[in-house]
Design a protein around this motif. Structure first.
Motif, PDB file in Angstrom:
ATOM      1  N   ARG A 388       0.830  -1.197   0.000  1.00 41.97           N
ATOM      2  CA  ARG A 388       0.000   0.000   0.000  1.00 41.97           C
ATOM      3  C   ARG A 388       0.869   1.254   0.000  1.00 41.97           C
ATOM      4  O   ARG A 388       1.923   1.292   0.625  1.00 41.97           O
ATOM      5  N   GLY A 389       0.406   2.259  -0.703  1.00 38.44           N
ATOM      6  CA  GLY A 389       1.139   3.518  -0.752  1.00 38.44           C
ATOM      7  C   GLY A 389       2.314   3.533  -1.699  1.00 38.44           C
ATOM      8  O   GLY A 389       3.040   4.527  -1.753  1.00 38.44           O
ATOM      9  N   LEU A 390       2.530   2.455  -2.457  1.00 41.66           N
ATOM     10  CA  LEU A 390       3.645   2.423  -3.398  1.00 41.66           C
ATOM     11  C   LEU A 390       3.430   3.441  -4.514  1.00 41.66           C
ATOM     12  O   LEU A 390       2.344   3.542  -5.081  1.00 41.66           O
ATOM     13  N   SER A 391       4.481   4.177  -4.854  1.00 44.48           N
ATOM     14  CA  SER A 391       4.401   5.165  -5.927  1.00 44.48           C
ATOM     15  C   SER A 391       5.791   5.370  -6.516  1.00 44.48           C
ATOM     16  O   SER A 391       6.804   5.016  -5.909  1.00 44.48           O
ATOM     17  N   GLY A 392       5.835   5.944  -7.722  1.00 41.65           N
ATOM     18  CA  GLY A 392       7.106   6.213  -8.381  1.00 41.65           C
ATOM     19  C   GLY A 392       7.827   4.974  -8.858  1.00 41.65           C
ATOM     20  O   GLY A 392       9.026   5.015  -9.122  1.00 41.65           O
ATOM     21  N   HIS A 393       7.120   3.864  -9.019  1.00 36.96           N
ATOM     22  CA  HIS A 393       7.742   2.608  -9.417  1.00 36.96           C
ATOM     23  C   HIS A 393       7.598   2.393 -10.914  1.00 36.96           C
ATOM     24  O   HIS A 393       6.968   3.184 -11.628  1.00 36.96           O
ATOM     25  N   VAL A 394       8.183   1.308 -11.410  1.00 38.04           N
ATOM     26  CA  VAL A 394       8.077   0.898 -12.805  1.00 38.04           C
ATOM     27  C   VAL A 394       7.211  -0.350 -12.875  1.00 38.04           C
ATOM     28  O   VAL A 394       7.462  -1.322 -12.156  1.00 38.04           O
ATOM     29  N   VAL A 395       6.199  -0.323 -13.706  1.00 35.20           N
ATOM     30  CA  VAL A 395       5.346  -1.489 -13.933  1.00 35.20           C
ATOM     31  C   VAL A 395       5.901  -2.250 -15.135  1.00 35.20           C
ATOM     32  O   VAL A 395       5.979  -1.708 -16.239  1.00 35.20           O
ATOM     33  N   LEU A 396       6.299  -3.484 -14.912  1.00 37.65           N
ATOM     34  CA  LEU A 396       6.915  -4.323 -15.934  1.00 37.65           C
ATOM     35  C   LEU A 396       5.931  -5.392 -16.366  1.00 37.65           C
ATOM     36  O   LEU A 396       5.511  -6.228 -15.556  1.00 37.65           O
ATOM     37  N   LEU A 397       5.549  -5.362 -17.634  1.00 38.14           N
ATOM     38  CA  LEU A 397       4.607  -6.347 -18.181  1.00 38.14           C
ATOM     39  C   LEU A 397       5.391  -7.437 -18.893  1.00 38.14           C
ATOM     40  O   LEU A 397       6.122  -7.165 -19.849  1.00 38.14           O
ATOM     41  N   GLY A 398       5.262  -8.662 -18.416  1.00 37.28           N
ATOM     42  CA  GLY A 398       5.916  -9.794 -19.056  1.00 37.28           C
ATOM     43  C   GLY A 398       7.200 -10.182 -18.348  1.00 37.28           C
ATOM     44  O   GLY A 398       8.095  -9.351 -18.176  1.00 37.28           O
ATOM     45  N   PRO A 416      12.360   0.595  -7.840  1.00 39.45           N
ATOM     46  CA  PRO A 416      11.202  -0.210  -7.412  1.00 39.45           C
ATOM     47  C   PRO A 416      10.397  -0.684  -8.619  1.00 39.45           C
ATOM     48  O   PRO A 416      10.134   0.085  -9.549  1.00 39.45           O
ATOM     49  N   VAL A 417      10.000  -1.949  -8.594  1.00 37.87           N
ATOM     50  CA  VAL A 417       9.334  -2.571  -9.737  1.00 37.87           C
ATOM     51  C   VAL A 417       8.121  -3.355  -9.251  1.00 37.87           C
ATOM     52  O   VAL A 417       8.164  -3.975  -8.178  1.00 37.87           O
ATOM     53  N   VAL A 418       7.067  -3.334 -10.035  1.00 38.09           N
ATOM     54  CA  VAL A 418       5.923  -4.225  -9.874  1.00 38.09           C
ATOM     55  C   VAL A 418       5.736  -4.949 -11.197  1.00 38.09           C
ATOM     56  O   VAL A 418       5.614  -4.306 -12.249  1.00 38.09           O
ATOM     57  N   CYS A 419       5.731  -6.273 -11.165  1.00 38.35           N
ATOM     58  CA  CYS A 419       5.637  -7.077 -12.383  1.00 38.35           C
ATOM     59  C   CYS A 419       4.213  -7.576 -12.588  1.00 38.35           C
ATOM     60  O   CYS A 419       3.487  -7.827 -11.619  1.00 38.35           O
ATOM     61  N   VAL A 420       3.842  -7.729 -13.837  1.00 36.78           N
ATOM     62  CA  VAL A 420       2.557  -8.302 -14.215  1.00 36.78           C
ATOM     63  C   VAL A 420       2.833  -9.442 -15.183  1.00 36.78           C
ATOM     64  O   VAL A 420       3.487  -9.243 -16.214  1.00 36.78           O
ATOM     65  N   GLU A 421       2.366 -10.639 -14.838  1.00 31.20           N
ATOM     66  CA  GLU A 421       2.616 -11.820 -15.669  1.00 31.20           C
ATOM     67  C   GLU A 421       1.396 -12.734 -15.633  1.00 31.20           C
ATOM     68  O   GLU A 421       0.800 -12.962 -14.580  1.00 31.20           O
ATOM     69  N   LEU A 464       6.688  -5.483 -22.218  1.00 31.36           N
ATOM     70  CA  LEU A 464       7.680  -6.348 -22.847  1.00 31.36           C
ATOM     71  C   LEU A 464       7.141  -7.743 -23.125  1.00 31.36           C
ATOM     72  O   LEU A 464       7.906  -8.701 -23.200  1.00 31.36           O
ATOM     73  N   THR A 465       5.839  -7.892 -23.271  1.00 33.54           N
ATOM     74  CA  THR A 465       5.307  -9.198 -23.631  1.00 33.54           C
ATOM     75  C   THR A 465       5.653  -9.505 -25.089  1.00 33.54           C
ATOM     76  O   THR A 465       6.097  -8.637 -25.846  1.00 33.54           O
ATOM     77  N   SER A 466       5.445 -10.749 -25.486  1.00 29.79           N
ATOM     78  CA  SER A 466       5.784 -11.163 -26.849  1.00 29.79           C
ATOM     79  C   SER A 466       4.728 -10.784 -27.869  1.00 29.79           C
ATOM     80  O   SER A 466       4.914 -11.028 -29.064  1.00 29.79           O
TER      81      SER A 466
END
Length: 655
Positions: A388-398, A416-421, A464-466
């Motif tokens: 909670r409260g995370l901000s200023g991060h990079v969202v990485l797809l894939g 700081p990174v948050v990944c989505v897979e 960065l997904t295919s």
């Protein structure tokens, strides 16, 4: 394009380059060798001959034609070098012989399957012991062992092989590792492009045009003048080619001073490279107190400790007990194991009651702490959720092979990174779990997935997904949530990338959008390895590329005996650093992480009047065509390489 029968290749293309692959990297590498280095290329691609021209062959022809026709940085001077193609399902020994591997100068094995590349590399080394091999491997450890094995095989087959030639006989590269720094840096403000050399991180920083009275910081040197201006801040960031209004690479000081209103790319030394990812994983196994217990529980325990201390001090002051005995009595009362103070004074009885009340409050806290610690240890092997409260991060797809490498780079830079897979078995899932990076499992095109990754508070999005369409859909949705979000898309098709860029720039003129092709970023490094160079890295400047290479001064009349200032060729190459280590103590590969306990050996602040000696090894920045011209080995017609040349020229870096 011509399908080359196997029986016609041998004996005809002596000293040519053979490229074997099953994706876009092979096609782009063939175009790079043809257009930049003017080499004759045999391209081995998979396909079927059942229906006329194979689909793979037609796609290769279309891509090579497109790249060759629009390569503004190639500078081939109108020379058309042929690219012949062999259609084969696998790189067997017969196929390699049909492509003329036994008479080739270099062979690139670029299949996506590591095992296929390994088998073909072993077969090629048997067919031609002196062949220069460039192998694409995702598995780093396997690649290191393979490189050592093939070098030893070359040494056994050719006794007395020169050390410099041996070091260049086999090169194992990864397109993911080559492109990851540029992809990661594109999403980070202030670290737009990164190259690692001698344990140092060098970044190419994009600077806006200075205002009136401002003195721009030149850094180590100015690498390029951007096509961007004060009225066009995004520049020509569209496709993988540069138009007539593209950037000006490696300008001289006079050109930089005269180019008012244009942005610049400046090279800066950032810091020593961060510890490797495995070190971070080992230290992360010992969970700190803050991860074991929540903040509220820690504050509650601190309050209990304060109460115990206050009761101890009060007992010492109001009774005849010394501080140690008073603390002992307080703890006995706290845990309800002391005798009731029936016959003691009223003060002692009141203190015992207060200690008992504090003990009642301590019991649930101990239980809560045990449960929280148990939950922390059970969740250690699970994926973290975004806090909670995370901000200023990079969202990485894939989190495929590209996404995993980019994730490692981002964490090395403490971003700081948050990944989505979508796939829970993706390559990068174990890495994210080991690094403690939050991961959202789900289809990025479904509603609520990007919201779970805190996209509305993110600094940048790395798609960065295919799938090009998936990356585009995620980008469009993210821009509706946060219009000023910085976006970097992995798009393969150049025309599609151009259309996407122009549309997004029109709709969101104040937001930065970048489109990157992994094969475009990786092809120059693979081509340089095939030509026998030591490539430290590549930095994209809009849609063009600057290469950083290490080479010996000996044998280069453009450098030998000249000062650093005299050796500078605007728009072609520039000497950046000098290797201060002696020839016997030089590290063979400056691009690898710096060994612990050793001081850097590269001198970056070179005096312009320093005279380059034959035994010096220097680091240069060069355009693709500039590097090809500087290290040109063909004495006669383009691509003409003798049988002896295939074993490597004497000027290879590391000698």
């Amino acid at each position: 394009m011509v399908v080359l029968p196997q029986h016609t290749a041998r004996g005809v293309l002596a000293g040519h380059m053979v490229v074997c692959g099953d994706d876009g990297l092979a096609h782009r590498l063939a175009a790079e060798l043809r257009d930049v280095y003017r080499q004759r290329v045999v391209l081995v691609v998979p396909g079927e001959r059942a229906t006329g021209q194979p689909a793979a062959l037609s796609r290769a022809a279309e891509l090579l034609t497109r790249i060759g026709g629009s390569a503004a940085d190639a500078g081939s001077g109108g020379v058309v070098v042929p690219v012949r193609e062999v259609v084969a399902s696998a790189p067997t020994e017969d196929v390699l012989l049909g492509a003329g591997v036994d008479q080739a100068a270099a062979l690139a094995l670029l299949y996506e399957d590591d095992e296929t590349n390994l088998r073909a590399a072993l077969a090629a080394r048997r067919l031609s012991p002196g062949l220069r091999l460039v192998v694409r491997m995702y598995n780093r450890k396997l690649g290191q062992h393979l490189e050592e094995l093939l070098d030893q095989a070359a040494l056994v087959a050719v006794p007395g092989l020169d050390r410099a030639v041996l070091e260049a006989s086999t090169t194992v590269l990864s397109d993911a590792d080559t492109a990851a720094p540029a992809l990661a840096a594109s999403a980070i403000a202030g670290t737009s492009k990164v190259v690692q050399a001698d344990g140092l991180l060098l970044r190419a920083v994009e600077r806006t045009p200075p205002g009136r009275g401002e003195v721009p910081d030149p850094g180590l040197c100015t690498l390029a003048l951007l096509s961007s201006t004060t009225t066009d801040p995004a520049g020509a960031e569209g496709s993988d080619t540069s138009g007539p209004q593209g950037p000006q690479l490696l300008p001289d000081d006079h050109t930089v001073q005269a180019a008012t209103g244009r942005g610049t790319v400046v090279l800066e030394t950032v810091r020593h490279a961060a510890p490797a990812v495995p070190n971070r994983r080992r230290t992360g196994r010992r969970a700190p107190l803050g991860e074991l217990f929540s903040a509220r529980l820690r504050w509650a325990l601190a309050g209990i400790a304060g109460c115990v201390l206050a009761l101890t001090v009060t007992t010492t002051l109001l009774t005849d007990a010394d501080p140690v005995h008073a603390a002992y009595l307080t703890l006995l009362d706290l845990f309800s194991i002391n005798d009731p103070a029936v016959d003691d004074s009223s003060t002692r009885q009141i203190l015992q009651l207060l200690s008992g009340l504090v003990g009642l409050a301590l019991l649930p806290l101990l239980i809560a702490g045990a449960l929280e610690a148990l939950g922390t240890f059970r969740a250690a092997g699970a994926l973290r959720r975004p806090p909670r409260g995370l901000s200023g991060h990079v969202v990485l797809l894939g989190l495929g092979k590209i996404g995993a490498r980019v994730l490692a780079r981002l964490r090395e830079l403490d971003i700081p990174v948050v990944c989505v897979e979508e796939d829970p078995e993706a390559r990068g899932i174990p890495l994210a779990r080991g690094l403690g990076v939050p991961v959202v499992l789900g289809d990025v095109t479904e509603e609520g997935v990007l919201e779970a990754a805190k996209i509305h508070r993110a600094h940048a999005l790395l798609a960065l997904t295919s799938s090009d369409t998936t990356n585009l859909e995620a980008t469009l949705y993210a821009r509706t949530v946060k219009p000023d979000l910085r976006v970097v898309l992995r798009l393969y098709d150049n025309d599609f990338a151009t259309a996407v860029y122009r549309t997004l720039r029109t709709v969101h003129p104040d937001a930065l959008t970048r489109s990157r092709s992994v094969s475009h970023l990786a092809a120059p490094a693979f081509a340089g390895a095939m030509m026998g160079r030591q490539i430290l890295g590549a930095i994209p400047v809009e849609r063009r590329v600057l290469l950083f290479a290490a080479l010996l001064v000996e044998g280069h009349p453009q450098l030998e005996g000249h000062t650093v200032a005299e050796a500078f060729r605007p728009g072609a190459w520039r000497v950046l650093a000098l290797d201060t280590a002696g020839p016997g103590r030089r590290r063979p590969d400056l691009a690898t992480p710096h060994p612990d306990g050793e001081d850097p050996q590269l001198l970056w602040d070179l005096h312009p009047g320093y005279v380059l000696r034959p035994q010096d090894r220097v680091v240069i920045a060069a355009t693709r065509q500039g590097l090809a011209d500087l290290l040109e080995t063909a004495p006669s017609q383009p691509g003409a390489t003798t049988r002896a040349d295939r074993r490597g020229p004497p000027w290879i870096a590391g000698a």
